[in-house]
Scaffold this active site. Sequence first.
Site: not given
Lengths: 483, 484
Positions: B75, B150, B174
């Site tokens: 990420k 996310s 997330s």
Amino acid sequence: MKAYDYEIVIGLEVHVELKTKTKIFCGCSNRFGAEPNTNVCPICSGFPGALPVLNQQVVEYAIRAGLALNCEIASYTKFDSKNYFYPDLPNAYQVSQYDRPICSNGYMDIYVDGKPKRIGINRAHIEEDAGKLVHQGSITETAYSLVDLNRCGVPLLEIVSMPDMRQAAEARQYLEKLRSTMLFAGVSDCKMEEGSLRCDANVSVRPWGEQALGTRVEIKNLNSFRSLEKAIEYEARRQMEALDDGEVLVQETRTWDEEKQVTRSMRSKEEAQDYRYFPNPDLPPLVIPREWVESVARSMPELPQQAQLRLMEKYGLSAYDVSILTSSPEYLAFFDRCVAAFAQPKAVANWMMGELNKFLNQSNLQITECRFSPEHLAELLKMIDEGAVSGKMAKDIFAEMFASGKPAAQIVKEKGLAQISDQDTLIAMIEEVLKANPKVVEDYRGGKQKAAGFLVGQIMKATKGQANPTLVNQLIDKCLSAE
Amino acid sequence: MKLNDLSVHELKNLLQSKQTSSEEIIKSCLERIAEVEAEVKAFITLLEDDALKAARNLDKKGEYQGLAGIPYGLKDNFCTSGIKTTCASRMLENYVPFYDATAARRLSEADAILMGKMNMDEFAMGNSTELSAFFPTRNPWDHNRVPGGSSGGSAAAVAAGEILFSLGTDSGSSIRQPASFCGVVGLKPSYGRVSRWGVIGSASSLDQVGVITRDVTDCALVLQAIAGKDPSDSTSVALEVPDYSASLKADIKGLKIAYPREYFQAGIDQHVKACVMEALKTYESLGAIIDEVSLPHSEYALPAFLLIACAEASANMGKYDGVRFGLRDFSADNVVDMYSQSRGLGFGTDVKRRILLGTHALSAGYYEDYYLKALKVRRLLKNDFDKVFENYDVIVAPTAPTVAFELGAQSGDPLTMYMNDILTGSTNMAGLPGMSIPCGFVQEMPVGMHLIGKPFDEPTMLKAAYAFEQATSFHLSRPGRRVR
Ligand SMILES: [Zn+2]
């Protein structure tokens, strides 16, 4: 009302830089005076993703400082973020301690007019320092400002007193004693000129007898003991005059203008920021085991207060004397060693506080930089005591000792400065002088006592001041009356 | 089957028995990327050349220990030395760190091969990856739908077969919600299990680094590589790391599973609920003991969670002020204007909204009513869990209230968006481990089942997940290729 109709109320907030090897949350060196932005890393300069790790030495020093100030040491404490924007604060929050300070409810005793007075310590908490902005000229006119982050993350202890002081001189006494206490505890250099000791003063006035506190003003930018005293005196007077004129005082922060010797308003309470303190989530709460506190307590050296009591009780020295003798551990050690070699404490104290301090101040040196040892000073004092040198000669010898570091005996020998106390030598000299000044001898015998003074002067001149004056007086008397 | 479609543990075997090379695996992934990435858009930075070079070097040595030779993604809030780390924000659009996140470093020490940095909602605030300042990522199962967020890029790329596994961060849902939306396995470990050093967080007390893989076996392998105390992260915990792979046993007879009634109530899609109830039946058939329980303070969880998340985010976002990081508006003629204009330009709407909410919640006069109260709720939620765990080994519930929604469906409606955290946020509040595994399909879209474990008892949670996976075939389906 007159000034004496008011009571001044003073509390101090003092920041002490803890002299750990490394900064509070990272491994960067905690050293003053490095090139800008060289003692920095992702942690202390707030890079994204960097996390703090608490330096245990900081906690230990805070415990030491707290114990030295008779504080309670929290068994559970935590760190909070104080949020505000400023270019020298890379994280936009300062890590501090809000509602759980590591130290609380302490006190420190000072001496006011020779009498002890206890000043309460509300709390002492750990926090990190911010960086420094370098403006091009004045802050309001600078085209740009440079940021130096070396100081970011330097560990501080903020020590907040109770509003227990009543005059500027007391505040100064408090700050001086606080400084020496931190020096003795070994936690800080406390150099005001380098910013490792910083002080803000809260000042208010109230009519005598009034219980409620007056409107408080915080004074910043106090860079010396002298400016602390001057600023409080000025501010108290300003507040009294304002009240006399029927003005309503506002709670505000004012800055001390050293040049103009006045305080100027910086911001009012309404403009004060909301720092939105909340527990810093990157630092777990800190649990301090009792054993840790106890082991720190066991390692605590003699502190100024204990030393002052010792010197007063054992040697009968005054509160004023002992406060100066305990201004730093090195200074006290010098005194103690000197007394160990020459057991007349009052004489040692007088010489240290007189000549020694005069020379140190003139040459801007610390006691640690003195070129002669306490034993050398003791030797000189012994020579005075035994009459081997006169007081006046001793001062010259002292100056030479200070300049060269040579022992007194060597200086006396090299310069032939020993006092002449040998009776036969002196009598021979006196007889010569009497022979050479028959007129004066006649005057003396005729009743002019003053004439003897001239004769003594002649002897002192002949011996370049080395003759023992008391002895010379006695011997002249004896010679004149014998004939 | 192509190499990129296999699992980490399968590739590990092929590599160790010299039946393939790391270069071949990387190439297979790059081929897949060439096929789908234009639509999926999971990568912010693709490190094609670096990955190939690393693979060739590794193949020359010919030793494949740990995760050697396996391509993965991070990420884009994991700091990577010399590689842009943007947090999908204009603020850090060109930010190149000179230090590695500990989790990333541990993977590179295990010789895993970084393929790129994955898209996300800006500063990990969001649940759809539509809030990336650069572009939205699409769900590989249906390009009109979001991948969740996310960590949407991390989940989408694993589901699409572009990489074998990825790391994400999870402060509320997330990792688990995008895993659920994309039909992959997503695990958020106990708070403190994995170092957060070098991870650009938004809510430090809730954030935890976790793993996204295609099956539970891979999940255990990757977690093993990144778990453990890190002296650089004071909140990481010095507990011994168990052997996660050893905990994967299909036999769960007598395992006590609780399902909280509050997690099956209104607001949860009926079909999603039905999938999870069906999964519970599977567990029962495997010999597990299933009971309904109550987590009575659940109704307060979401507002309390949001208050804490926003409060911490408001402080963590402070450093992006134009002085050193990110964008600076040079048109400002004083420092205060420079702050507000830079932040005005650099942050997206949702980040600003959270900063404002958090700032308000911490303000004088509101702190007691909001932040302190949220901390009290946090304590109560933890007590709720503790009580259930006195009698049960694992808690099971849906991961998200719905399957992946369509792009744009929730934009402009922050409250609906925040509801995505409702089933998972409590585990972050209590610091518990949680993971989402595929448990069914609704409207041809994957459904995730949420398993919650006791603090630091990832092994039992993994074991329960593994047993279910062994008994079902949901994890074998791939976008465009349902296994029935
Ligand atoms: Zn540093």
